[in-house]
Each structure stands twice: as C-alpha cells, then as structure tokens.
Design an enzyme around this catalytic site. Structure first.
Site, PDB file in Angstrom:
ATOM      1  N   SER A 137      46.276   5.398  78.690  1.00  0.00           N
ATOM      2  CA  SER A 137      45.159   4.620  78.307  1.00  0.00           C
ATOM      3  C   SER A 137      45.100   3.449  79.127  1.00  0.00           C
ATOM      4  O   SER A 137      46.072   3.033  79.700  1.00  0.00           O
ATOM      5  CB  SER A 137      45.487   4.384  76.828  1.00  0.00           C
ATOM      6  OG  SER A 137      44.235   3.237  76.405  1.00  0.00           O
ATOM      7  N   TYR A 142      50.104  -0.257  69.685  1.00  0.00           N
ATOM      8  CA  TYR A 142      49.474   1.156  70.655  1.00  0.00           C
ATOM      9  C   TYR A 142      49.576   0.477  72.291  1.00  0.00           C
ATOM     10  O   TYR A 142      49.894   1.352  72.877  1.00  0.00           O
ATOM     11  CB  TYR A 142      48.069   0.962  70.048  1.00  0.00           C
ATOM     12  CG  TYR A 142      47.154   2.226  71.106  1.00  0.00           C
ATOM     13  CD1 TYR A 142      47.326   3.392  70.622  1.00  0.00           C
ATOM     14  CD2 TYR A 142      46.244   1.587  71.810  1.00  0.00           C
ATOM     15  CE1 TYR A 142      46.718   4.600  71.557  1.00  0.00           C
ATOM     16  CE2 TYR A 142      45.487   2.539  72.624  1.00  0.00           C
ATOM     17  CZ  TYR A 142      45.582   4.074  72.537  1.00  0.00           C
ATOM     18  OH  TYR A 142      45.065   4.729  73.163  1.00  0.00           O
TER      19      TYR A 142
END
Ligand SMILES: [Zn+2]
Length: 699
Positions: A576, A589
């Site tokens: 990501s 995250y």
C-alpha cells in the site's frame, strides 16, 4: 472384480424426437456429439464422422453430392457446425486420376482444398479420403477402447472374425491417408454386406444408409466387443497385483512431493503444467505384475502416442516400503535417461526430411501404488494426455487379457510422430501466450484486486489458484473465470493466511491441481482505522496477523516450492502507499504494510541466487470492487477526512497528482508486469499505482 471400464455397455442415446426435423448436416452433428460424449467410444479429438449430402451448388444452382466430414483438429464430442469441412464428391473422386501411388500419398492432402464446397474455410483433415471413398452415405471412424484392444492383439484378425463373423472385416495396419481410403473402398466393393471394418492397431470404421443407422451400428459393434471381453477376459487385470495400493491421502501426499520436482526437471524448454490421476483403472495398472513390461511396449493407437509419447516413464518407487526421499533423489537421473533414450529413438528412425527433435521429456509418469502424473504445455493438454493414457491402459488390459498386446512398430510410431503433415499442423498453432504453462496462486483471489489479477494472468495463459476465506465469493469468482477461460485453468482453495496449517494445505492443493508454482501474488488484506490511543491490542494484532504474518506464511510456502522446483520463482506483494507514507489514524495498518514492504526486500535478497524475484505493487485508494472498502473502513476514512462516504472517491482522485481514480485493473496490470518475463531483470522493486502521490515517492 468386474472391469469397470469395459464392463458397462454403451447406451443407445439416439432420440428420434430430437432428430426429427433436422437436416442431414444437423443429424451428422447430433450423431457426432453423441458419439464423442463417451470416452470409451473415442478419445478426445480422435476419430471422425461424415455424411454425403445432396446440396445446391452456389454457382450452377444444380444439386451436387457434398461430403461433410469432421475438419482438421476438431473433437467429435464438442464439434459445432463450423467444425466440418465440406467437399465436392465428384472432385474427390477425380483425385484418383492424379494419384501417383502410395509413396506420394502425402501430396494428395494439398489437393483437398481444391475440392472445397461453398468456400468453407474449415481445413479438410488427413482422414478425409477414408470417408470419401467408402461408398456409403454415413461413415463413423472411432477409437473405442474395446475395439483397439482387439486391434492391438497379436491375433487381431482372428479375434475380429471370431467376434463379428463376416459383418465386420479386418485390414492390416496402414497409416491413415489417401491409400487407406482406397483400401477401404476396395474392401466395401469386395464385401458389400459388411457393416464395418477393424483397422489393425488403430480402431473401427462403421457405416450406414442413415445417420441413425450409422450411429446404432457403431454402438452395437462396440457393445459386442465389450460383451465379448466380459466373457473372455475374466482373469485378474494385467496378470494380477504385485504391489500394494496406498491410501488416497498417502497417494496425494506422494504426488505433491513428486510433482514440483518432476516439473522443475522437465520445464527447461517450456513451462509445463501437471495433472494427477489415481482412478481405479490407473491403480490397477500401476500395481500390477505387468506394469514394467507393458509400459515398455508403448501405446498402439497413433492418437494415443502422439499425446503420450512413445512410452511412459515408470518412476522408481516401492509402495511396499515407501521412501519418497530415495525416489526424489533418483529423479534427475531417471529423467535424464528417459531423454537420452528418446534422443536415441529419434536418431534411430529419423529420415532425411524429418523435422527437428521435439521435447525429449516424458509426458506420462507412472508411480507404482500411487497413480499417474502427466506434464504438458498447459493444463488441458496434461489432462487430455492422462485421458489418452487411460484409454491406452484399457486397451492393454483387454488385449493382454485375451491375447498378447502389441504396440505399433517403432519406425511406424516415429513416422507418425514426425510426419511432415503433423509438423505442419504444429507449425500452424498460434504462438503461446506470455504466461502459458505458468502457475499462479493469488491470495484474496475472490475480491477486487485479487480477482482482477487472476483475470489478467489467465488472459495471458496462466493457471490460477484463487485463495480466499470467503467461500461464497470464491465460488462465484471460480465460476466467472472458468466460464471465461475454461475449467482447466482455475482452481480455488479456502485459505486463512494467518493459519500455518491452512497455508500449507492450500499450497498442497495447488500442487496437486497443477503440479507446481511459479507466481505468488500475496494480496489478502484488511484495513482498519483508529487513533493510536484507541487502537486495541487485538486490532493491532489483527493487522499484524493478516498483513505481516500472512504475507510471511504464504511467501515461506512459495519459497519452499520454488526451491524444490529449482526453476526460479516470482512473488508480488500487494502492499500500500501507506507502507511508505504515514497516514493519520491508521498506525496499525500502516505499520503492518511497511513490514510487508521490508519483508519483500529481505526475500528479494534471499531469493536472488535461486532466480526468485520479489517485487511490490503499492496501490492507493482502490475503492471499486474492494471488500476492504465496504462498511467500516470507508466510514472511518470518511470520518477521518470529515466528509461524506460518497465523496471519498472524488476526494482521493482530487488528492492524486494525476487527478485520476485507481481501479483494480490498474493494479492487476502492474502485477502482471512484475509477474511476467517483461520484468525479468527486476527484483526488490516497488511500483506505485496511486495516480501520483509525492509522499510515497521511493528513495
Ligand atoms: Zn483414427
């Protein structure tokens, strides 16, 4: 035990109601599909059917006789109307005037296009004269196991007349072509009452005045052969059992160990895909006293050995004292010996104009007590090769039970394998796709980016295993992709990437399905959002488990397989932008995503010497089709940015440098690039697919 494969009679599936109102070509199609629906009648792609039909000539308007016959390269079971070639019968008959004799028979194939009726683009097959010159309106040529068992028996002529009397004649082995067509015509003229003929080592020709009569004759004749074997072939299969059969789970466990090693050893020239078959017919053969001697004789029907090579490789494995370690250690030499033997066979029989030697590796690997493994350029070919060898096993079982089984003489076998017309057919095949023969496993494969990636890889010819925890989505994705690319190319496994056992078993299923692994796309994920003071330990651990640990577990398993295969490997992590760029209210995250990226770099370093590449794609804000972006996370992100959920997509688009939305297909394209040879010289890299974000520029 009753022979399962030759025991059951064939059912007469002809339905007058369905056939009523069909034109003759439609009835031919109907009959062909019925015949091809049962592999005991004919193997995949084997045999052909024809009808001689009166049609109006498009030029003269006159009625002319037209031969409708299965065209080159088709399969009677799945053929459609456009699979038949159509030829003027008067022109086909006129060819006799220019035929220069058997040594020139191959040149007659070049004249067939001149006989085409109605500009039909379907190329006429080499077997066309076998249908044209039989003076009957409807002709079937099939490769039934029970008939080939007679045809491949040492005393096949005697057996044919014993079983069928004068109804079915017998012709000695002759390679299908123009000359055999003339032989069949002569046979029919001399035996006007015969209903068909057995061709030695090959198969059956039958005919009739109507489509229905031809079909029913074919079924009846095969059933008579089956019935005869039922009464005559009553001894134990293949002379009796000399080795134990392992339990199903043990057979699968052995196959999973052997397949990646064999695959690595035979994939140097082209990547191959495997297939495992431990059906009863195979087990009867690989546990029998006759396994080695019969396997050495090679297959008989030309269709069989074109698909399975002249003979299989019997793997050195003793099911009475199973020690797969010894077997694995011996494989390199066993496979090298097979290749050397094949090269010697090529040298022994090659002719001045023979095409160059093709891949010398075995297609069929017989493992005593375990089953049969096949390897070919793609899954469908590997599966079909296995089906062909099951046909060959049935033939050997029948023939060796009532007589002595004889394979085709090696020179004849070679001449068919390296027939110039066969070579021309191979040359006409389309160029393989960029990922043909490659096997990929995609975690999170049922959702947005995962499914788009599977789709992209399959578009390039790869076989894909979809791994996901969402059973319903998994089923839907498999159905969707198998409808688009064919059932052979996709499998699915339920895999929780945080469970060591589930990961190991899922990769094991992939090995059994396709025989190895080339590409791992680690994509399964989640996203959570919370201020650090509100991040529970459970939430932190959940991110770490699925993202960091999950990526570690699947990579470790892929590396283990890559090391066994010794053929390189390819890992693509879907990380990501947040693995590089910090983001407010998502520390768990972002940190786990950063761990993935660093894991990828460590693995790139470790894998390089074994040609294992590891790269990362960093998506950002791929909202469409993503399960991560449903529910909570979307609301949490919207709340973090103090906006409406509906405004998110526009927000992310406007935030990007290029002012573009990012879709699952965009990520899939980058993954395909990194998974393919286009990026053969890249490892340890990161590709951002985020429409531009200065914060995540790599440095
Ligand atoms: Zn044939």
């Amino acid at each position: 035990m009753l022979d399962k494969h030759q025991g059951a009679r064939l059912a007469n599936l002809w339905d007058d109601g369905k056939a009523a109102g069909m034109t003759e070509p439609e009835k031919l199609l109907y009959r062909s599909n019925l015949l091809g629906s049962d592999k005991r009648i004919t193997n995949y792609g084997g045999g052909n059917t024809s009808a001689k039909v009166m049609e109006k000539d498009p030029l003269t308007g006159e009625m002319v006789e037209v031969l409708w016959v299965k065209g080159s390269g088709g399969d009677v079971g799945t053929i459609k109307m456009d699979g038949f070639s159509t030829l003027y019968m008067d022109k086909l008959r006129a060819l006799k005037g220019i035929y220069r004799g058997v040594e020139f028979e191959d040149e007659m194939v070049g004249y067939l296009p001149h006989c085409t009726f109605n500009l039909n683009p379907r190329a006429a097959s080499i077997d066309t004269p076998l249908h044209a010159y039989v003076p009957k309106p409807h002709v079937d040529h099939m490769h039934p196991d029970a008939i080939i068992a007679i045809a491949a028996s040492k005393n096949s002529r005697e057996l044919t007349s014993k079983i069928f009397g004068d109804e079915i004649g017998w012709l000695p082995w002759k390679r299908p072509g123009y000359e055999l067509g003339l032989w069949l015509e002569k046979f029919c003229q001399e035996n006007p009452d015969a209903r068909g003929v057995v061709l030695e080592s090959h198969g059956l020709f039958t005919w009739g005045d109507t489509a229905k009569e031809a079909y029913e004759t074919t079924i009846e004749i095969i059933n008579r052969a089956i019935a005869w074997f039922e009464t005559e072939n009553t001894g134990p299969a293949f002379g009796g059992r000399s080795k134990p059969v392992l339990a199903a789970a043990d057979r699968a466990a052995i196959a999973k160990k052997l397949m990646p090693v064999i695959r690595g050893l035979v994939s140097a020239g082209e990547s191959k895909v495997g297939h495992f078959d431990d059906s009863q017919a195979v087990l009867d053969f690989v546990t029998s006293t006759s396994l080695e001697p019969l396997a050495a004789l090679g297959t008989s029907c030309p269709d069989h050995f074109l698909r399975t090579k002249i003979r299989p490789l019997v793997v050195d494995f003793d099911p009475a004292q199973p020690d797969v370690g010894n077997t694995l250690a011996g494989l390199p030499e066993a496979i090298a010996t097979y290749r050397a033997d094949y090269a010697a066979y090529y040298e022994r029989y090659k002719r001045a104009d023979s095409p160059a030697m093709r891949d010398p590796n075995a297609v069929v690997y017989l493992v005593p007590g375990v089953g049969m493994i096949t390897f070919a350029k793609d899954k469908a070919t590997a599966r079909i090769s296995a089906e062909f060898y099951v046909n060959a096993i049935n033939v050997m079982r029948g023939a060796s039970g009532v007589s002595t089984y004889v394979g085709l003489p090696e020179q004849e076998a070679f001449d068919i394998e390296y027939w110039l017309l066969e070579e021309a057919k191979l040359q006409r095949m389309p160029k393989p796709k960029s990922l043909a023969g490659r096997i990929a496993l995609v975690t999170g494969g049922a959702g947005g980016i995962g499914k788009a990636t599977a789709n992209r890889l399959m578009q390039e010819g790869a076989c894909v295993v979809l791994a996901d925890i969402d059973e319903t989505a998994l089923e839907a994705a498999q159905t969707e992709l198998s409808t688009r690319y064919g059932k052979d190319f996709v499998r699915s496994v339920n895999m929780n990437v945080t469970s060591e056992a589930a990961v190991e078993s899922g990769f094991g299923d992939a090995l059994l399905a396709f025989g190895g692994l080339d590409i791992l796309v680690s994509n399964a994920g989640l996203a959570t959002s919370a201020a650090v003071e509100d991040t529970t330990l459970a939430l932190w651990n959940k991110n770490m488990d699925i993202l960091a640990t999950g990526y570690f577990l699947v990579s470790r398993e892929a590396f283990r397989i890559f090391r066994k295969q010794k053929a390189g490997g390819n890992v693509v992590f879907v990380a990501s932008k947040n693995g590089l760029a910090a983001s407010p209210g998502a520390s768990a995250y972002c940190t786990a995503k950063a761990a993935e990226i660093h894991l990828a770099r460590c693995l790139a370093l470790e894998g390089a010497s074994a040609q294992i590449r590891v790269n990362v794609v960093n998506p950002d804000a791929v909202l469409r089709g993503s399960k991560i972006w449903t529910g909570e996370w979307k609301e949490q992100r919207a709340a973090a940015y103090k906006m409406d959920v509906d405004e998110l997509e526009a927000h992310y688009r406007e935030r990007s440098m290029l002012k573009l939305s990012v879709f699952p297909e965009d990520i899939a394209e980058a993954i395909y690039f990194l998974a393919s040879d286009m990026s053969a010289k890249s490892t340890g890299n990161i590709v951002n697919v985020d429409a531009g974000n200065a914060q995540s520029f790599t440095r």
